[in-house]
Design a protein around this motif. Structure first.
Motif, mmCIF file in Angstrom:
data_model
loop_
_atom_site.group_PDB
_atom_site.id
_atom_site.type_symbol
_atom_site.label_atom_id
_atom_site.label_comp_id
_atom_site.label_asym_id
_atom_site.label_seq_id
_atom_site.Cartn_x
_atom_site.Cartn_y
_atom_site.Cartn_z
ATOM 1 N N ASP A 129 0.809 -1.211 0.000
ATOM 2 C CA ASP A 129 0.000 0.000 0.000
ATOM 3 C C ASP A 129 0.843 1.262 0.000
ATOM 4 O O ASP A 129 0.451 2.295 0.502
ATOM 5 C CB ASP A 129 -0.938 0.004 1.198
ATOM 6 C CG ASP A 129 -0.190 -0.203 2.483
ATOM 7 O OD1 ASP A 129 0.961 0.235 2.554
ATOM 8 O OD2 ASP A 129 -0.750 -0.807 3.396
ATOM 9 N N ILE A 130 2.027 1.146 -0.537
ATOM 10 C CA ILE A 130 2.844 2.369 -0.567
ATOM 11 C C ILE A 130 2.290 3.260 -1.673
ATOM 12 O O ILE A 130 2.123 2.836 -2.804
ATOM 13 C CB ILE A 130 4.314 2.028 -0.829
ATOM 14 C CG1 ILE A 130 4.800 1.130 0.307
ATOM 15 C CG2 ILE A 130 5.163 3.268 -0.947
ATOM 16 C CD1 ILE A 130 6.038 0.378 -0.009
ATOM 17 N N PHE A 161 -21.748 4.509 2.681
ATOM 18 C CA PHE A 161 -20.409 4.135 2.242
ATOM 19 C C PHE A 161 -19.847 5.100 1.220
ATOM 20 O O PHE A 161 -18.666 5.124 0.974
ATOM 21 C CB PHE A 161 -20.443 2.750 1.611
ATOM 22 C CG PHE A 161 -20.286 1.662 2.615
ATOM 23 C CD1 PHE A 161 -19.065 1.434 3.204
ATOM 24 C CD2 PHE A 161 -21.367 0.886 2.994
ATOM 25 C CE1 PHE A 161 -18.910 0.419 4.136
ATOM 26 C CE2 PHE A 161 -21.217 -0.124 3.919
ATOM 27 C CZ PHE A 161 -19.990 -0.351 4.494
ATOM 28 N N SER A 162 -20.760 5.829 0.572
ATOM 29 C CA SER A 162 -20.311 6.669 -0.522
ATOM 30 C C SER A 162 -19.335 7.742 -0.090
ATOM 31 O O SER A 162 -18.683 8.352 -0.903
ATOM 32 C CB SER A 162 -21.527 7.291 -1.191
ATOM 33 O OG SER A 162 -22.651 7.142 -0.371
ATOM 34 N N ASP A 163 -19.217 7.999 1.224
ATOM 35 C CA ASP A 163 -18.234 9.004 1.617
ATOM 36 C C ASP A 163 -16.829 8.434 1.703
ATOM 37 O O ASP A 163 -15.892 9.108 2.052
ATOM 38 C CB ASP A 163 -18.627 9.687 2.934
ATOM 39 C CG ASP A 163 -18.672 8.707 4.075
ATOM 40 O OD1 ASP A 163 -18.885 7.520 3.795
ATOM 41 O OD2 ASP A 163 -18.494 9.137 5.212
ATOM 42 N N ILE A 164 -16.690 7.149 1.407
ATOM 43 C CA ILE A 164 -15.351 6.579 1.351
ATOM 44 C C ILE A 164 -14.799 6.956 -0.016
ATOM 45 O O ILE A 164 -15.353 6.564 -1.034
ATOM 46 C CB ILE A 164 -15.381 5.046 1.462
ATOM 47 C CG1 ILE A 164 -16.174 4.627 2.697
ATOM 48 C CG2 ILE A 164 -13.985 4.481 1.456
ATOM 49 C CD1 ILE A 164 -16.396 3.147 2.766
ATOM 50 N N GLU A 165 -13.724 7.702 0.005
ATOM 51 C CA GLU A 165 -13.190 8.132 -1.278
ATOM 52 C C GLU A 165 -12.692 6.938 -2.074
ATOM 53 O O GLU A 165 -12.175 5.987 -1.515
ATOM 54 C CB GLU A 165 -12.015 9.075 -1.046
ATOM 55 C CG GLU A 165 -12.435 10.382 -0.455
ATOM 56 C CD GLU A 165 -11.213 11.181 -0.082
ATOM 57 O OE1 GLU A 165 -10.397 11.417 -0.993
ATOM 58 O OE2 GLU A 165 -11.088 11.525 1.085
ATOM 59 N N GLY A 166 -12.834 7.050 -3.371
ATOM 60 C CA GLY A 166 -12.192 6.064 -4.226
ATOM 61 C C GLY A 166 -13.003 4.803 -4.455
ATOM 62 O O GLY A 166 -12.550 3.917 -5.164
ATOM 63 N N LEU A 167 -14.198 4.683 -3.879
ATOM 64 C CA LEU A 167 -14.987 3.480 -4.165
ATOM 65 C C LEU A 167 -15.687 3.674 -5.503
ATOM 66 O O LEU A 167 -16.171 4.754 -5.808
ATOM 67 C CB LEU A 167 -16.048 3.265 -3.082
ATOM 68 C CG LEU A 167 -15.571 2.861 -1.698
ATOM 69 C CD1 LEU A 167 -16.763 2.474 -0.842
ATOM 70 C CD2 LEU A 167 -14.629 1.674 -1.785
ATOM 71 N N SER A 168 -15.776 2.588 -6.253
ATOM 72 C CA SER A 168 -16.448 2.704 -7.537
ATOM 73 C C SER A 168 -17.951 2.781 -7.301
ATOM 74 O O SER A 168 -18.449 2.361 -6.247
ATOM 75 C CB SER A 168 -16.116 1.499 -8.395
ATOM 76 O OG SER A 168 -16.739 0.379 -7.824
ATOM 77 N N ASN A 272 -4.945 8.017 9.904
ATOM 78 C CA ASN A 272 -6.093 8.563 9.158
ATOM 79 C C ASN A 272 -5.668 9.017 7.771
ATOM 80 O O ASN A 272 -6.303 8.700 6.768
ATOM 81 C CB ASN A 272 -6.676 9.792 9.886
ATOM 82 C CG ASN A 272 -7.458 9.383 11.101
ATOM 83 O OD1 ASN A 272 -7.877 8.229 11.231
ATOM 84 N ND2 ASN A 272 -7.661 10.297 12.016
ATOM 85 N N GLU A 273 -4.576 9.766 7.749
ATOM 86 C CA GLU A 273 -4.151 10.328 6.476
ATOM 87 C C GLU A 273 -3.708 9.253 5.501
ATOM 88 O O GLU A 273 -4.029 9.296 4.322
ATOM 89 C CB GLU A 273 -3.017 11.344 6.703
ATOM 90 C CG GLU A 273 -3.481 12.628 7.338
ATOM 91 C CD GLU A 273 -4.559 13.328 6.512
ATOM 92 O OE1 GLU A 273 -4.491 13.265 5.272
ATOM 93 O OE2 GLU A 273 -5.474 13.910 7.114
ATOM 94 N N LEU A 278 -4.650 6.119 0.584
ATOM 95 C CA LEU A 278 -4.778 4.861 -0.157
ATOM 96 C C LEU A 278 -6.074 4.789 -0.949
ATOM 97 O O LEU A 278 -6.237 3.939 -1.805
ATOM 98 C CB LEU A 278 -4.704 3.669 0.810
ATOM 99 C CG LEU A 278 -3.373 3.493 1.515
ATOM 100 C CD1 LEU A 278 -3.418 2.338 2.490
ATOM 101 C CD2 LEU A 278 -2.263 3.273 0.501
ATOM 102 N N GLN A 279 -7.009 5.674 -0.610
ATOM 103 C CA GLN A 279 -8.291 5.629 -1.300
ATOM 104 C C GLN A 279 -8.393 6.677 -2.400
ATOM 105 O O GLN A 279 -9.417 6.796 -3.054
ATOM 106 C CB GLN A 279 -9.412 5.858 -0.296
ATOM 107 C CG GLN A 279 -9.525 4.751 0.715
ATOM 108 C CD GLN A 279 -10.473 5.117 1.836
ATOM 109 O OE1 GLN A 279 -11.497 5.737 1.602
ATOM 110 N NE2 GLN A 279 -10.126 4.743 3.048
ATOM 111 N N GLN A 280 -7.306 7.457 -2.573
ATOM 112 C CA GLN A 280 -7.373 8.519 -3.574
ATOM 113 C C GLN A 280 -7.486 7.957 -4.977
ATOM 114 O O GLN A 280 -6.989 6.865 -5.270
ATOM 115 C CB GLN A 280 -6.133 9.394 -3.484
ATOM 116 C CG GLN A 280 -6.238 10.386 -2.344
ATOM 117 C CD GLN A 280 -5.075 11.332 -2.336
ATOM 118 O OE1 GLN A 280 -4.936 12.140 -3.242
ATOM 119 N NE2 GLN A 280 -4.240 11.206 -1.345
#
Ligand SMILES: Nc1ncnc2c1ncn2[C@@H]1O[C@H](COP(=O)(O)OP(=O)(O)OP(=O)(O)O)[C@@H](O)[C@H]1O
Ligand code: SF4
Length: 860
Positions: A129-130, A161-168, A272-273, A278-280
């Motif tokens: 996850d780097i 869940f939609s506030d999780i960035e990067g989810l399709s 947190n960051e 990782l979700q960007q």
């Protein structure tokens, strides 16, 4: 009507009173303050009172939803009856399916073990996850084009869940479908969303775990209506099923993250960051966190929810379930919320609006219980306060300018304008803070907002737009990422190897939180400057938590504050809930479960050597009074068996007392030695290595008490041993409070707090009328001053009450409490003690030894 509370033990009388009062308070939708001394089984009173109400309420709602069905005028009665029967059956069936499934899960220990070696476990490669390896090119750190420049523009946010960035989009859709699974239909999902819940919030992780422990003891009747006489076999079978208490505990990423590479960063902000990074959108799919809820893991997600609900679990259990199923418990837990009856969570997650929003947590019409609430006002203020150092401002300025120089030709859209604004603002803050720190001679001072942001054209900046830019552009993350990347590159060239992982809070995040607060300051906030050995600190402090907490009170159905020592209570009616009518606010102070003969509380206004005990700040350094105090304590130690704990107003004062006690007397001995003839002394010091020091002190003290020699523990009010540590039985047969531990009234913070209370009270009394007669004005001024003093004294007495509450821990415990200072004789101070102490209070002079001797003799 007397309620059945399903208490797992035979409840004490005060528990019955507590549960009834709690039930009525919630039913009436009030704010209730409940004081019940430690050891009186407060947790079970809260659980049984609140959950009995909830199940009754659900039963009523069930019946309402059936009775609410109505027939059209032209429909025969039998049709309505038929619809009611159908609806009852459908709801009961839904209930049954859920309970049966959860009951099955409880029995499926075997299957759990298999799931622990889950075949879905991601491969090593997936787990990488780097975000940006050192070989990646700088473009990763470029800011996305930023054009949004209007006040009305809002980022799109779909709840859940939609506030999780990067989810399709497909994953989001899947997760939203998953919401309905427990009860099986879209309709039922909505039913659950509207169902009333209880939010239970406490300060520490271990308090929440203890609460879960107590929750496990309780079994409640089901929320289905009672059986009718003509019930059929199926209905009887339903009635026999146990309806498990649906509980969920929420935590932070630091508590729940199961990705070792992220968790190992150690620091909450860094975790947190990194998780967000990782979700960007720019991160390749195989580099994202593989534990995020995903389409392929649908069954695992559903298992997670059912397993969490099947028994009462604490945060470690939930993390374990997440690990066994290879699904992130932090995100997966959110989808369990709608199905819960009781949600436990730490203070910051409930008290901060931004945290509630991030979790999509609505309090509307739900019940909020805040435990250990004696310091709630301070806790709210602390959560909404933020600080930054001059060094941090300078470092971030350097980082920002380095970044701006590097990317100046690549800053697209409005980025260039806003990055320049941030640089100007940070630069003004650093320069102004530097000159203000030189101007102010004292180590602490109030700072005005206008002085901090003057110059550099900062007045041209639109705070609203800049706040939005900082939140949406992720500037801090980009700049920090670039700085680390550049540093790694340089270090690698120098040393030929990779550099360390990030473990500290990135400076720019700290500066950003400060700027965000500064751009949107609350009317009740105040800026302070502190000069310390570590440098200059700028602090924004919330002086009055009323409006921040009002959000919660306005939204929730009922709010309960509970604690072992909530006295003095006047602050709640006068300040925190000053906007509520008295009909909306109830306060209860329950007695102790011990018989009255198990407690003696004494005031000691004079020492055995004849000194008046008056430990006011200016007089407490008197050698003769300190010596008398030592001799008096030695005498008390002679009559109090086993362990005695003495609390002093501050570490500095305790040191001073120890120095005086150690001085050799004319006869060669010392007061210290005099006391040690009766009991060995153990004391707490303001050591750097705080935790280990506390543990060592406690261990030494309890070993001595256990050995039979007894011991005297010297501690500090508000110090590390005054909260959360039990001095039960032999560990605390005597609690001595030396003086009144007032905070420093001359400090800038306390001056500002008292000033704020006086201003508020004056404004309330005069309604800001300028034409008021002089006499009325004068009267209002006097009342306002008294309100300020009362607030100050209450803060002191809350701390005293916490210490006193440490001694009696259960029904058969007994102890003596000695308040050493003549000021305890004043009625105003005595009124601030908890009712159960006040009742046994005796003002003692010479006969205290005899009194205590016979008290302890009666307990032999
Ligand atoms: N009526 C009762 N009879 C016997 N034991 C009880 C009763 N009520 C509670 N208990 C038990 O007493 C213990 C202490 O209860 P609990 O921790 O809730 O006390 P408390 O008043 O909340 O104390 P604290 O202020 O430390 O939270 C628990 O183990 C609890 O299960
Ligand atoms: S998604 Fe969950 S497991 Fe993954 S990094 Fe974030 S908090 Fe950790």
């Amino acid at each position: 009507m007397a309620h059945q509370f399903h208490h797992p033990y035979t409840p004490y009388d005060i528990q019955l009173e507590f549960m009834s009062a709690l039930y009525d308070c919630i039913e009436a939708g009030k704010v209730g303050i409940f004081e019940s001394p430690t050891g009186t089984g407060k947790s079970l009173s809260l659980i049984c009172g609140a959950l009995t109400w909830l199940r009754d309420h659900k039963r009523k709602e069930f019946l309402k939803s059936i009775d609410g069905l109505s027939a059209d005028d032209d429909e025969p009665d039998w049709m309505l009856e038929y619809s009611k029967k159908e609806r009852t059956q459908a709801l009961t069936q839904k209930w049954r399916e859920l309970e049966e499934r959860l009951a099955r899960i409880r029995k499926e220990e075997e299957r759990r073990k298999k799931l622990a070696q889950n075949p879905h476990r991601p491969s090593k490669k997936q787990k990488t996850d780097i975000v940006a390896s050192n070989d990646e090119d700088d473009s990763f750190f470029e800011l996305d084009e930023y054009e949004s420049d209007t006040e009305t523009g809002k980022s799109v946010r779909i709840p859940g869940f939609s506030d999780i960035e990067g989810l399709s989009a497909s994953t989001v859709a899947l997760l939203d479908r998953f919401k309905g699974r427990v009860t099986g239909s879209k309709e039922s999902e909505n039913d659950n969303e509207n169902q009333t819940r209880i939010y239970y919030c406490s300060r520490t992780h271990s308090q929440l775990s203890q609460f879960a422990q107590e929750l496990r003891r309780v079994t409640l009747p089901s929320s289905l209506p009672p059986l009718q006489e003509n019930a059929d076999a199926e209905q009887k079978e339903h009635a026999e099923l146990e309806e498990v208490i649906k509980h969920l505990t929420l935590g932070s990423r630091k508590q729940l993250c199961i990705n070792p590479r992220v968790l190992n960063l150690g620091n909450a902000t860094a975790i947190n960051e990194r998780c967000m990074e990782l979700q960007q959108s720019g991160v390749a799919a195989d580099k994202k966190c593989s534990y995020l809820p995903r389409k392929e893991f649908e069954d695992v997600q559903l298992d997670f929810r059912d397993r969490v609900l099947s028994t009462v679990q604490d945060i470690e259990d939930i993390t374990q379930v997440g690990k066994q199923l290879s699904i992130c418990p932090y995100y997966a837990a959110r989808k369990v919320i709608d199905q819960c009856e009781i949600i436990t969570l730490p203070y910051p997650l409930l008290l901060q609006r931004s945290s509630r929003e991030a979790l999509d947590l609505s309090l509307r019409d739900h019940v909020v219980i805040i435990d250990e609430a004696h310091n709630l006002m301070d806790a709210i203020s602390n959560i909404h306060s933020v600080s930054v150092t001059l060094d941090q401002l300078r470092t971030s300025l350097f980082q920002l300018t380095t970044y701006a120089r590097k990317f100046q030709t690549r800053l697209k859209g409005k980025n260039r304008v806003y990055v320049t604004q941030v640089i100007r603002l940070v630069s003004a803050l650093a320069e102004n803070l530097q000159s203000l720190s030189q101007k102010h001679k004292s180590s602490e001072a109030v700072v005005q907002y206008s002085d901090l942001v003057s110059g550099k054209g900062v007045d041209q900046i639109n705070p609203y737009k800049l706040t939005r830019y900082l939140q949406e552009s992720k500037l801090a993350r980009k700049v920090d990422g670039y700085v680390e990347h550049a540093n790694n590159k340089n270090d690698k060239i120098a040393s030929g190897k990779e550099t360390r992982d990030k473990t500290t809070v990135p400076v720019l995040f700290q500066v950003q939180s400060f700027i965000l607060t500064l751009m949107n300051p609350s009317d009740e906030g105040q800026l302070f400057l502190n000069k310390t050995d570590g440098g200059v600190i700028l602090r924004y402090m919330l002086l009055d938590p009323t409006n921040h907490f009002r959000d919660i009170v306005d939204e929730a159905r009922a709010v309960i504050l509970a604690g072992g020592t909530m006295s003095p209570m006047s602050d709640y009616a006068d300040h925190l809930f000053s906007y509520l009518s008295s009909a909306k606010l109830d306060t209860f102070s329950f007695g102790h479960v011990i018989p009255p003969k198990n407690l003696t509380a004494r005031i000691l206004a004079k020492g055995v050597l004849g000194n008046d005990f008056n430990f006011i700040f200016d007089q407490r350094t008197s050698d003769s009074m300190i010596t008398d105090l030592g001799q008096t304590i030695a005498n008390l130690c002679a009559v109090i068996p086993d362990g005695v704990v003495a609390f002093f107003p501050s570490y500095d004062y305790l040191n001073q007392v120890l120095n005086t006690w150690r001085k050799p007397s004319k006869t060669g001995g010392s007061i210290f030695a005099e006391i040690e003839k009766r009991k060995p002394i153990v004391y707490e010091s303001n050591n750097q290595k705080k935790e280990s020091n506390t543990d060592d002190v406690l261990l030494e003290y309890s070993k001595k008490v256990e050995s039979g020699s007894g011991a005297l523990l010297l501690s500090v009010v508000g110090g590390r041993l005054s909260e959360g540590i039990n001095f039960s039985d032999k560990l605390g047969r005597g609690v001595l409070i030396v003086g009144l531990p007032f905070p420093n009234i001359h400090s800038a913070v306390w001056k500002a707090k008292i000033g704020h209370i006086e201003k508020q009270t004056f404004a309330k009394l005069t309604q800001n009328e300028s034409e008021l007669p002089v006499s009325k004005r004068r009267e209002a001024e006097i009342t306002a001053k008294a309100a300020g003093r009362d607030f100050f004294e209450n803060s002191c007495m809350r701390a005293v009450n916490q210490c006193i509450g440490r001694a009696i821990r259960h029904r058969n415990d007994y102890a003596a409490i000695v308040l050493i200072d003549r000021r305890y004789e004043t009625q105003r101070i005595q009124e601030k003690l908890p009712a159960w102490i006040r009742q046994s209070l005796v003002s003692s002079t010479s006969n205290i030894r005899e009194g205590l001797r016979s008290f302890f003799k009666s307990h032999q």
